[in-house]
Design a protein around this motif. Sequence first.
Motif, short mmCIF file in Angstrom:
data_model
loop_
_atom_site.label_atom_id
_atom_site.label_comp_id
_atom_site.label_asym_id
_atom_site.label_seq_id
_atom_site.Cartn_x
_atom_site.Cartn_y
_atom_site.Cartn_z
N THR A 380 0.83 -1.21 0.00
CA THR A 380 0.00 0.00 0.00
C THR A 380 0.86 1.25 0.00
O THR A 380 0.60 2.22 -0.73
N LYS A 381 1.91 1.23 0.81
CA LYS A 381 2.81 2.38 0.87
C LYS A 381 3.51 2.61 -0.46
O LYS A 381 3.63 3.75 -0.94
N ALA A 382 3.96 1.51 -1.08
CA ALA A 382 4.65 1.64 -2.38
C ALA A 382 3.72 2.23 -3.42
O ALA A 382 4.11 3.11 -4.20
N LYS A 383 2.49 1.75 -3.46
CA LYS A 383 1.54 2.24 -4.44
C LYS A 383 1.20 3.72 -4.18
O LYS A 383 1.06 4.51 -5.12
N ALA A 384 1.06 4.06 -2.89
CA ALA A 384 0.74 5.45 -2.54
C ALA A 384 1.83 6.40 -3.01
O ALA A 384 1.57 7.57 -3.32
#
Length: 886
Positions: A380-384
Amino acid sequence: MQTHEIRNRFIQHFVKAGHTEVPSASLVLDDPNLLFVNAGMVPFKPYFLGNETPDFSTATSIQKCVRTLDIEEVGITTRHNTFFQMAGNFSFGNYFKEGAITHAWSLLTGAVEDGGFGIPAEKLWVTVFLDDDEAHDIWHEKVGVPEERIQRRGMADNYWSMGVPGPCGPCSEIFYDRGPEYGADGGPEADEDRYIEIWNLVFMENERGEGTGKDSFEILGPLPKKNIDTGMGIERVAFLLQGVDNVYETDLLRPVIDEAERLTGSKYSSNHQDNIRFRVIADHSRTGLMLMLDGVTPSNSDRGYILRRLLRRIIRSARLLGANGPVLEKLIGIAAETMTPSYPEIAENWNRIRRVAVAEEKTFTKTLSAGEELFERAATKAKAEGKTVLSGHDAFTLHDTHGFPIDLTIEMAEEAGLTIDREEFDREMAEQRARAKADSQAKKQSHTDLHVYREFIDEHPTSFTGYDRLADESTILGIIADGQKQSFAAEGDEIEVILDRTPLYAEAGGQLADRGRIVTDSGAVVHINDVQKVGKKLWLHKGIVTAGEFTPGVSAEALVDEQWRHGARQAHTATHLIHGALRQVLGDTATQAGSMNKPGYLRFDFKYGEQLTPEQLREIEQITNEAVDNDWAVNTAEMPLEEAKAAGAMALFNENYGDIVRVVEVGGPFSIELCGGTHVSHSSQIGPVAVLGESSVGSGVRRIEAYSGMDSFRYLSTERLLAERLATEFKAPSAELPDRIAALAEKLKAAEKQLADFKAGQLLANAASHLESARTIGDVTYLGLKLPDGTEMKDIRSLANDLAKRLADRPSVIALISNAGGKVPFVASVSDEAVNRGIKAGDLVKLMGAEVGGKGGGKPAMAQGSGSDASGIDAALAAVEAELSK
């Protein structure tokens, strides 16, 4: 030819040739350089190093071995197993090159009906060391191997050492040609996939110096005696004689693959990657079985970590093949069926092994769930951040810290539309391996030099007389200080004294060494504070000279501290009674994993997967003391090992017992064990035994601690005094204390509940006033509150529900958080209109959790979580506000 028959033919071949059959040692030996026995010669290492003298000049064995340096290679090559059986024949100054070569050749090429393997001679190639003309000529002129099938190779391939200073020498390897369909012509030099090594003959004739690697050390000179050490791989010979393509398809491992097909729904040979997974399952199931058999249990360090890694690779591979439920019990059960004919002790220990495996699978299932959640957070962090690649560091952390397999990480990343920075992951893995290798090398370099004791071991082994006496006349044979022999020692010197005979017990079998004195005719005194064995035959009396001077060759009296010995005997015999009682209460699967006893105190470690109940502990204590009260005679006898086992004597699998063992029996079948310790003559001499409690000392291993004799009496006396004081304080007989204390606890609990209800009522009473803090972000009403310290989750949730009802008529978000005494509970509530705008409570609690060192989850309208870092509370509320501001 079945594998069990191959084993039997090997042993019989060498027994007929006059060799002594030596049973396999445990995979776990007391060797600082090894996690596991990794070669057939390891149990014979003291003989090759010159630290001990064997009772035979030739020997043969089939040794259990485990090598785990290249776990990732399992299933990829045709010949790599983590567990394997190394068949070997050994000569200690008896025959040399010609004997080793002719013994091997006659077995390999001998007719099946005559006990041989029946391998056609033209299928075999051999290699020799570059300048070993002697071995070359024996192969060519005496055995008849054609010149073109003998190849010369350098030190890296055909010169053997243990990796540390000590014995070394050239070797000759025997290879089997599988045929042109498996690779290029040209012998082992050309292709070692086609030409498979099956036997290595080591001609141990030199001594090596310091150095690293296989070919970067100095040859110091010849050994006093020339020795032979050979190793034939049972698994490799089996797959060649059985006509299958690799070691995973033999009669011992193919049944495990068949079971894996049934459990997963996938088929072996369907595709290359799946084949590797099936082979991993087969190999690791057997290795895990054999490690657990020899007492290893899963843990996060050393041997236990290796076992845990193997078991988790089985679960992971089965999962990737399609398995949904538990698999370990069934897979390892099939491995047990195939291995039991050679290792009948598997059947006796199966219940324990099964319990350990099942418990580990349950633990790893939880790890997988936790790992998946950590992965989701990282993804999720990478995508954000607009990334399509998950960092290799995150993947390595999941793998190394949380035990999450990299293959699963890659699979989940693909499902999430991400890739893994494999280069960064591999770099961190390589750095970890380099650290492990450096640590292993450092351990090897610390190999203990025992040459100073060599002459004493060979010529003057110590005679132990302490079973029958507490004092004995002796002669001082030697004095050692700072690793060197000394001609004298004076007052204040710390020394090791070697006697020809001694009544002082050397530490062994969990019993601490005796304390005592050595006194000469001239009045010189050494106070002994420790006694250790070297080479199993030499007693080292360690102590400080407190009077006079000592010199070798003089007469002396060795005296045991009688009070120390009395307490040690009580504790050691009590350990046996505890073990007997424990097996009565828990069953025969609760087997010993270690012990320690000293005057007045004992601890007993045993393999068991569950915490004992207070009732079980009381029963164990009662049975033990009943055994004491029975005044049973404590009988000891020496007998052959096999006779002792037949009589029911219990042995530890990680102990290397000799042919003649000492058996200690108390109360007939109640307790009969192999033990070299000192004991009381009747059980009543132990005195009372007080069990202190039990605890976990590792996965699948529990520990009971207890006092014996006067220490037990003093402990019970103190407990009685404490009970009397409490009785006085509560003004009640001691028998009524539990009820009085329970009633008081109930009152306290009720008062605490009253107080909590009062606080919760106050919290809800102030709900309306909290609404004054709400503000609008865009078109959403936001209320973020840090609640008073000590507010618990249930009260936070109640307040969130109350506030949500008050704000239900508009798009609203509520975020509540508190510092509750070391925990940081938090809740997010989102109204239906706000959910329709794409705001989800589950996303908000993940943001809050990241700031307070925790995690959370839930439904779109309501979610909760908990952290541990109260310093991040303000940042957690700010993170929610920032998200809404987007």
